[in-house]
Design a protein around this motif. Structure first.
Motif, PDB file in Angstrom:
ATOM      1  N   VAL A 290       6.502  -9.163  20.848  1.00 12.79           N
ATOM      2  CA  VAL A 290       6.920  -9.759  21.651  1.00 12.79           C
ATOM      3  C   VAL A 290       8.160  -9.609  22.558  1.00 12.79           C
TER       4      VAL A 290
ATOM      5  N   VAL B 171       3.189 -11.792  24.882  1.00 19.63           N
ATOM      6  CA  VAL B 171       2.928 -11.562  23.623  1.00 19.63           C
ATOM      7  C   VAL B 171       1.958 -10.656  23.574  1.00 19.63           C
TER       8      VAL B 171
ATOM      9  N   PHE C  87      -1.269 -13.740  18.404  1.00 19.64           N
ATOM     10  CA  PHE C  87      -0.061 -14.696  18.648  1.00 19.64           C
ATOM     11  C   PHE C  87      -0.174 -15.766  17.530  1.00 19.64           C
TER      12      PHE C  87
ATOM     13  N   LYS D  30       4.662 -13.854  14.442  1.00 22.05           N
ATOM     14  CA  LYS D  30       5.493 -13.694  15.989  1.00 22.05           C
ATOM     15  C   LYS D  30       6.410 -14.836  16.061  1.00 22.05           C
TER      16      LYS D  30
ATOM     17  N   PHE E 213       9.666 -14.577  18.850  1.00 17.85           N
ATOM     18  CA  PHE E 213       9.241 -15.391  19.961  1.00 17.85           C
ATOM     19  C   PHE E 213      10.471 -16.304  20.492  1.00 17.85           C
TER      20      PHE E 213
END
Length: 101
Positions: free
Chosen positions: A3, A18, A22, A26, A30
């Motif tokens: 990310v 990304v 996802f 993450k 994120f």
């Protein structure tokens, strides 16, 4: 890193990219992308060009981003989503909450 983020030179927009899956793995990365910077006046772009998979935790992360950026007043665009990811976003009615291009 899976990310990545960039703040525009004028500080008015934030792009989050990304890569790969996802999913919940993450979550921390994120969240750090948008919590470190003030909410940009021209909104946030989430680039899913290199995302290969999206699950329900990713949908939750997008909702958390939306809340952080101002809820109903937030301007968030999701760009470069694959057709499979677009289907997931459409089924989840995220096209009503985000601009998806």
């Amino acid at each position: 890193m899976a990310v990545e983020h960039d703040l525009s030179p004028d500080g008015n927009s934030l792009t989050i990219r990304v890569k790969g899956r996802f999913d919940f793995g993450k979550h921390q990365a994120f969240r750090e992308c948008y919590e470190r910077e003030p909410v940009p006046s021209k909104g946030v772009v989430v680039d899913l060009k290199d995302a290969t998979y999206l699950d329900s935790s990713a949908l939750g992360m997008l909702l958390l981003l939306r809340d952080h950026a101002g809820g109903d007043d937030a301007y968030i665009r999701v760009i470069n989503a694959s057709s499979d990811v677009r289907k997931i976003l459409a089924i989840s009615n995220f096209d009503k909450l985000f601009e998806i291009t």
